[in-house]
Design a protein around this motif. Structure first.
Motif, PDB file in Angstrom:
ATOM      1  N   LEU A 184      49.580  37.516  47.477  1.00  0.00           N
ATOM      2  CA  LEU A 184      50.102  38.360  48.551  1.00  0.00           C
ATOM      3  C   LEU A 184      51.313  37.724  49.236  1.00  0.00           C
ATOM      4  N   LEU A 185      51.171  36.472  49.615  1.00  0.00           N
ATOM      5  CA  LEU A 185      52.252  35.789  50.341  1.00  0.00           C
ATOM      6  C   LEU A 185      53.511  35.662  49.481  1.00  0.00           C
ATOM      7  N   VAL A 186      53.346  35.354  48.212  1.00  0.00           N
ATOM      8  CA  VAL A 186      54.509  35.230  47.328  1.00  0.00           C
ATOM      9  C   VAL A 186      55.129  36.608  47.081  1.00  0.00           C
ATOM     10  N   ARG A 187      54.294  37.634  46.944  1.00  0.00           N
ATOM     11  CA  ARG A 187      54.819  38.991  46.754  1.00  0.00           C
ATOM     12  C   ARG A 187      55.643  39.412  47.972  1.00  0.00           C
TER      13      ARG A 187
ATOM     14  N   MET B 221      37.971  40.074  49.134  1.00  0.00           N
ATOM     15  CA  MET B 221      37.365  38.750  49.009  1.00  0.00           C
ATOM     16  C   MET B 221      36.900  38.216  50.358  1.00  0.00           C
ATOM     17  N   ILE B 222      37.557  38.597  51.440  1.00  0.00           N
ATOM     18  CA  ILE B 222      37.050  38.241  52.772  1.00  0.00           C
ATOM     19  C   ILE B 222      35.685  38.904  52.971  1.00  0.00           C
ATOM     20  N   GLY B 223      35.584  40.156  52.571  1.00  0.00           N
ATOM     21  CA  GLY B 223      34.306  40.850  52.634  1.00  0.00           C
ATOM     22  C   GLY B 223      33.244  40.175  51.782  1.00  0.00           C
ATOM     23  N   ALA B 224      33.635  39.705  50.613  1.00  0.00           N
ATOM     24  CA  ALA B 224      32.691  39.003  49.742  1.00  0.00           C
ATOM     25  C   ALA B 224      32.182  37.730  50.413  1.00  0.00           C
TER      26      ALA B 224
ATOM     27  N   GLY C 210      39.700  34.389  46.249  1.00  0.00           N
ATOM     28  CA  GLY C 210      40.301  34.856  47.495  1.00  0.00           C
ATOM     29  C   GLY C 210      41.601  34.137  47.804  1.00  0.00           C
ATOM     30  N   VAL C 211      41.614  32.835  47.586  1.00  0.00           N
ATOM     31  CA  VAL C 211      42.842  32.061  47.802  1.00  0.00           C
ATOM     32  C   VAL C 211      43.920  32.519  46.817  1.00  0.00           C
ATOM     33  N   LEU C 212      43.529  32.765  45.569  1.00  0.00           N
ATOM     34  CA  LEU C 212      44.486  33.265  44.574  1.00  0.00           C
ATOM     35  C   LEU C 212      45.089  34.597  45.033  1.00  0.00           C
ATOM     36  N   ALA C 213      44.252  35.504  45.519  1.00  0.00           N
ATOM     37  CA  ALA C 213      44.747  36.797  45.996  1.00  0.00           C
ATOM     38  C   ALA C 213      45.677  36.621  47.199  1.00  0.00           C
ATOM     39  N   LEU C 214      45.309  35.708  48.119  1.00  0.00           N
ATOM     40  CA  LEU C 214      46.134  35.474  49.305  1.00  0.00           C
ATOM     41  C   LEU C 214      47.485  34.866  48.929  1.00  0.00           C
TER      42      LEU C 214
ATOM     43  N   ALA D 206      48.284  46.023  46.737  1.00  0.00           N
ATOM     44  CA  ALA D 206      47.154  45.632  45.890  1.00  0.00           C
ATOM     45  C   ALA D 206      46.685  44.219  46.225  1.00  0.00           C
ATOM     46  N   ALA D 207      47.624  43.300  46.402  1.00  0.00           N
ATOM     47  CA  ALA D 207      47.258  41.924  46.745  1.00  0.00           C
ATOM     48  C   ALA D 207      46.578  41.869  48.113  1.00  0.00           C
TER      49      ALA D 207
END
Length: 116
Positions: free
Chosen positions: A110-113, A79-82, A103-107, A71-72
């Protein structure tokens, strides 16, 4: 690390759930954004559905780790697409700031997950 992953997942899910709900409900600001970016309204509404599904997957991913990572990743790619669409619309960095921030929040989520 797991606690940080949970917190980031919940915050990211809340942000995307709010944005997705606004799109699905047809908020004026979202209709204006779709027109500005050159996206047909029905397609933009589908982006909202994707955001809602991904937000739910982030929360479920607290128990199913692979789902949270997926999901992340999907939200990061969204967000890259946005940002690509904002760039094509010749938006300023200031106009792109919300997409950059989310986008940074999502990234980071992702990295922490992945690390957890």
């Amino acid at each position: 690390m797991f606690v940080l992953a949970v917190i980031l997942s919940l915050v990211t899910a809340a942000v995307f759930a709010a944005a997705g709900l606004a799109k699905v409900q047809g908020a004026k600001q979202m209709r204006d954004a779709a027109a500005h970016l050159g996206i047909p309204w029905d397609n933009y509404r589908l982006i909202g559905v994707a955001e809602l599904v991904a937000a739910a997957a982030l929360v479920i991913g607290i128990w199913l780790g692979w789902l949270g990572v997926l999901a992340a990743l999907c939200l990061t790619l969204l967000m890259i697409g946005a940002l690509v669409l904002h760039n094509r619309a010749h938006d300023t960095v200031q106009a792109m700031a919300p997409a950059i921030g989310v986008g940074v929040l999502a990234l980071v989520t992702l990295l922490v997950r992945i690390a957890a």
